[in-house]
Design an enzyme around this catalytic site. Structure first.
Site: not given
Length: 482
Positions: A385, A177, A286
């Site tokens: 973050e 996916k 990230c």
């Protein structure tokens, strides 16, 4: 406008059972360029069933046989490199040069795991050294089985390669996916699969969102393992959904990575590494080194150098050769980052550069780079973050203080050290709690080295032999010595 309303299952395109659709938007022009199905649990059931049927035959192939397909996928990407880079830039918003690097990374990953697949044959049946006389043991490595792979929107074709290539090399069949935000580049993988002649059911591509597809994959009892890259919130939900079946889970999650600039660093060199570590891909990484730790005597000079470089960044169309930074990938992400800038105002943070005060293109989800200095460690901008072009800095007086500040985070994905004494920076690197640590280097992500982090940055590792091992189960045969 392209309509992605079919699912690639058993080497065929089949209409999705889903009745909901999402727009796919060019983040530079805000134009709707495609429509993608949200998917349906029935789509997942069909894809998993196809993968389960294909598993016995696929896992019986040799590593050398699987390597041929992986090399073929690398070649398929190579032939499409320029077209896919442009497609990624249009769908994701990253500049063309960055999208081309993505393609090169993906191609290298498939080729690396083709080599790993060939080497896997030699690892089978290795004797185990035993203290007990009259007994022998041999080790084998079997594929995990049917795996579900879920990837994010920030690096199309790259994060999927990190999962697809080792899973196929190991002998797993899969349901993949991609993000519903950037489905267009990933859709091309189905055509490559057909070109290379991968057996039906080995690779299944299911479009959808978390509700229509993601949650069904996470809780599906016929999926043996889930590998997910994305946010901590979603990763923790996936882990909880997988728990009732006691299935394996690999998670590559968030980061709040530090970059440490030591007192002997060259200021201009350090500024270049800082810029690359936070403003690449508009900060949507990230591993972004979004916490700057600089030795006190260098701070003023470094902030001045950074401010000049930020002012020189050219924001605009990702396809234009003179563009240094494109838009954020979605309106939602831009608004999330804007929320942090509002928080910075509320906290009274000291801005070296405030991106909202810069003229931006009339259209698109653009956000200029921001830089704050002397940010308190209690600030949300320092601890959370942000996933955008926002850099927070603090000064340190001693080496011990620098290490303590760097490790004072719930994340531990990556870090960077800048200093002239290579032995010293390597020594300091050993003290940092992070999975990948660069020194005097940009963020090189190599297929031969692992990727993953400490603490809340995830579970497990991708890339390198560790990435292959994530899709293998260890088996030992033990009996009387011959």
């Amino acid at each position: 406008m392209q309509r992605l309303v079919q699912q690639f299952i058993d080497n065929q395109w089949r209409p999705s059972r889903g009745g909901r659709y999402l727009p796919v938007v060019n983040p530079c022009t805000e134009e709707v360029i495609a429509e993608v199905t949200c998917g349906h649990p029935d789509d997942v059931d069909a894809a998993v069933a196809a993968a389960r049927r294909a598993l016995p035959g696929w896992q019986q192939t040799t590593g050398a046989e699987r390597a041929v397909y992986l090399d073929g996928m690398a070649e398929g990407l190579s032939r499409r490199r320029e077209d896919l880079a442009r497609l990624s830039a249009v769908n994701n918003g990253k500049i063309l040069a960055e999208a081309q690097l993505d393609l090169d990374d993906a191609i290298a990953c498939y080729r690396y795991y083709a080599d790993q697949a060939r080497a896997l044959d030699e690892r089978q049946g290795q004797p185990v050294s035993l203290d007990m006389e009259g007994v022998q043991a041999h080790s084998y490595l079997d594929p995990v089985g049917v795996v579900g792979l879920i990837t994010p929107w920030n690096f199309p074709l790259v994060t999927s390669a990190w999962k697809l290539a080792p899973a196929l090399a190991a002998g797993c069949t899969l349901v993949f996916k991609p993000s519903e935000v950037t489905p267009l580049p990933e859709r091309e993988l189905a055509d490559i699969v057909l070109e290379v002649g991968l057996p039906a059911g080995v690779f299944n591509l299911v479009f959808g969102d978390g509700e229509g597809v993601g949650s069904s994959m996470s809780s599906h009892r016929s999926i043996d393992k889930i590998s997910f890259t994305g946010s901590n919130r979603v990763g923790e939900a996936i882990m909880a959904a997988a728990a009732p079946g006691s299935r394996g889970v690999s998670l590559e999650l968030g980061g709040k990575s530090p970059i440490l600039v030591l007192e002997d660093a060259d200021v201009n060199e350090a500024a270049d590494y800082v810029m690359a570590g936070i403003y690449f891909n508009a900060g949507q990484i990230c591993s972004a080194t979004s916490r700057l730790l600089v030795h006190e005597p260098l701070a003023d000079d470094l902030y001045q150098a950074l401010g000049q470089r930020i002012d020189a960044l050219r924001l605009g169309n990702p396809l234009a050769e003179d563009t240094d930074m494109g838009p954020l990938t979605s309106a939602r992400q831009r608004d999330t980052v804007l929320g942090y800038l509002t928080q910075a105002d509320q906290e009274g943070l000291q801005a070296v550069r405030d991106g909202r005060q810069r003229a931006l293109p009339q259209q698109g989800y653009f956000l200029a780079p921001s830089l704050y200095r002397d940010v308190p460690v209690t600030s949300r901008l320092w601890r959370e973050e942000i996933f955008g072009p926002v850099l927070c800095g603090r000064s340190f007086a001693t080496e011990e203080q620098a290490v303590a500040l760097a490790n004072d985070s719930e994340f531990g994905l990556a870090a960077t050290l800048v200093g002239k004494d290579a032995a010293r920076v390597r020594r300091l690197g050993r003290r940092l709690q992070a999975g990948t640590i660069w020194y005097n280097s940009p963020q090189l992500v190599l297929p031969e080295t692992s990727w993953g982090g400490f603490k809340r940055s995830g579970i497990g590792r991708e890339l390198g032999p560790w990435g292959l091992n994530a899709y293998l189960e260890v088996k030992h045969l033990i009996g009387p010595a011959a």
